[in-house]
Design an enzyme around this catalytic site. Structure first.
Site, short mmCIF file in Angstrom:
data_model
loop_
_atom_site.label_atom_id
_atom_site.label_comp_id
_atom_site.label_asym_id
_atom_site.label_seq_id
_atom_site.Cartn_x
_atom_site.Cartn_y
_atom_site.Cartn_z
CG ASP A 1 -6.67 -17.75 3.31
OD1 ASP A 1 -6.68 -16.52 3.16
OD2 ASP A 1 -5.97 -18.52 2.63
N GLY B 1 -7.65 -16.31 -0.12
CA GLY B 1 -8.34 -17.59 -0.03
C GLY B 1 -7.70 -18.57 -0.99
#
Ligand code: ATP
Ligand code: MG
Length: 481
Positions: free
Chosen positions: A230, A274
């Site tokens: 991420d 994410g």
């Protein structure tokens, strides 16, 4: 960080001192003042130019924000004058604090998969061997391998790791959850160098292991290499695997586009990684140029209603005939049922926003009597398992080498990263204080909006200053750092 009183004329000095204290990296000699400094032969062996001096620094903050607005950031200093923040440069040191023949080095990979894990493992092993270390082991399946008697250590050597970077995944295996820090340190036996590859959870563990070793007066170097697909680790330009992830994500977006474009009233929905940071979704949307709507956790949005995502999808179908939505897994969680479920490591289990968008979109178009062909792609595990691309391969190589240099230099409780294009050592607590996230007021996010052409999905920006600034996350991210 200590609170800084800006009315204090000495604030800048105090701020500087506070910064230096926080970013001072722990050394073996803090706990063992008599630890012997042995001259390194590394540079001689490798015909390297020179050793890195302990006083060498890398500039952490390079921008002099002359106006907060131009930087897209809120500056703590009303005049926004320059503050210098330097961190310790990574690399081989003239003196080492471990005799290579006495070293037992262990490598462990925890959390989820990320492209480049094998590349880092490989370079740690190769660099250790160059220092003369003979006893190198891998701990199987993350921290779990420390306590599970059915999981013996994996002997590692150059021969074993030579080609592992040619495939993705982790040679050692990964896991979540596992033993307590006490149990881990109990089972470390002869290990006196521990290389820990993982995200914020793994790093919290590594720091606790470092502290426990200091407490028990065990001379151990614990060095982390941040692994987060991420890209949500503080201070670092990027973490390994991120570039590869964006590239692969772009492929998924392209497929969604082709599917949507080829169908009558086609809508492609792509869910990307994410959990709390939308970097992958933002960068992949920017890179592909094929996304009409990008949704990230940092920016709230309405789904229904006149300014909602569905209304805009209808507009796109009417005007363009097709549409592509790219959503980060942590976005729009407020629309989903909160199950309070946790994974083995204690992370919140997120609801599937991709499936939700697909279902709600189908329902909406049925209701308004417009044909729509909605297709959903979740490439998460395909992306996580690919091998690192060229730029990540290089990043992993340098990080792996520097992790070993840091351990031999006697540092512990540190992690290594790329900062303003240079490699540096940072104390673990500073990089995991909170997750790095996309600033909704940043130029990059606005570049993404310019690229997608999407409107504000909740009259968000007019109220930006109030709604965002009062959120705890925003406040946390504005902490002096
Ligand atoms: P990812 O980016 O894939 O989430 P991560 O390192 O954050 O990586 P986690 O599953 O959260 O992945 O944690 C990995 C390991 O670290 C687990 O074995 C977990 O038990 C341990 N861990 C997590 N948080 C802590 C903590 N605060 N203290 C000690 N150990 C921890
Ligand atoms: Mg994590």
């Amino acid at each position: 960080a200590t609170a800084i009183d800006l009315s204090d004329p000495e604030w800048k000095l105090k701020y500087q001192r506070d910064f230096e204290e926080r970013f001072n990296i722990p050394h073996i000699t803090d706990a063992f003042p008599d630890a012997e400094a042995i001259p390194s032969t590394f540079c001689l062996k490798m015909r390297s130019p020179t050793y890195i001096n302990n006083k060498d620094r890398v500039l952490l903050k390079v921008i002099n924000y002359s106006s907060p607005a131009s930087a897209g950031a809120v500056c703590i200093d009303p005049d926004c004058t320059w503050i210098e923040q330097w961190v310790q440069r990574a690399g081989p040191r003239e003196n080492i604090y471990f005799r290579p023949e006495d070293v037992k080095a262990a490598i462990v990979t925890c959390g989820g998969l990320c492209p480049g894990l094998n590349d880092v493992i490989r370079l740690i092993v190769i660099t250790l061997e160059i220092y003369g270390v003979k006893n190198i082991v891998g701990i199987p399946f993350g921290y779990r391998g420390f306590s599970d008697k059915n999981l013996p250590e994996i002997p590692l050597s150059r021969k074993v790791v030579q080609n592992i970077h040619l495939s993705g995944g982790s040679l050692l295996g990964v896991s979540r959850g596992g033993p307590t820090v006490t149990e881990i340190v109990d089972s470390m036996e002869r290990i006196n160098m521990l290389f820990v590859l993982g995200g914020n959870g793994t790093h919290a563990g590594a720091n606790a292991i470092h502290n426990e070793c200091v407490k028990r007066r065990m001379k151990v170097a614990v060095v982390g290499v941040p692994k987060t697909i991420d890209n949500d680790i503080l201070h670092m330009d990027k973490t390994f695997g991120f570039d590869t992830a964006v590239e692969e994500a772009q492929r998924a977006i392209n497929s969604a586009y082709i599917e949507a474009h080829s169908a009558y009233h086609g809508i492609g929905v792509v869910k990307l990684m994410g959990r709390s940071s939308g970097f992958i979704a933002m960068q992949a949307s920017l890179a592909s140029g094929q996304v009409d709507i990008c949704l990230i956790p940092e920016v709230p949005f309405n789904f229904h209603g006149p300014d909602g995502v569905l209304k805009h999808l209808n507009y796109l179908i009417e005007t363009k005939g097709s549409a592509v939505v790219c959503v980060a897994e942590g976005a729009g969680q407020s629309f989903l049922e909160n199950t309070n479920a946790k994974d083995a490591s204690g992370n919140k289990v997120l609801g599937d926003i991709g499936v939700h968008i697909q279902q709600e979109t189908k329902k909406y178009f049925k209701e308004i009597g417009v044909a729509a062909d909605v297709k959903y792609i979740d490439p998460t595990y395909m992306i996580r398992a690919v091998r690192a691309n060229a730029s990540d391969g290089i990043l992993c190589t340098v990080l792996g080498q520097n992790a070993v240099h840091g351990a031999f230099a006697g540092y512990s409780g540190i992690t290594v990263g790329i900062i303003n294009n240079h490699y540096a050592y940072l104390p673990i607590p500073e990089v995991i204080a909170y997750d790095k996230s996309v600033d909704p007021n940043s130029r990059m996010w606005h570049r993404c909006l310019t690229s997608t052409g999407q409107p504000d999905f909740c009259n968000f920006y007019p109220h930006f200053s109030q709604s965002i600034k009062s959120s705890t996350k925003y406040k946390k991210n504005q902490k002096i750092s």
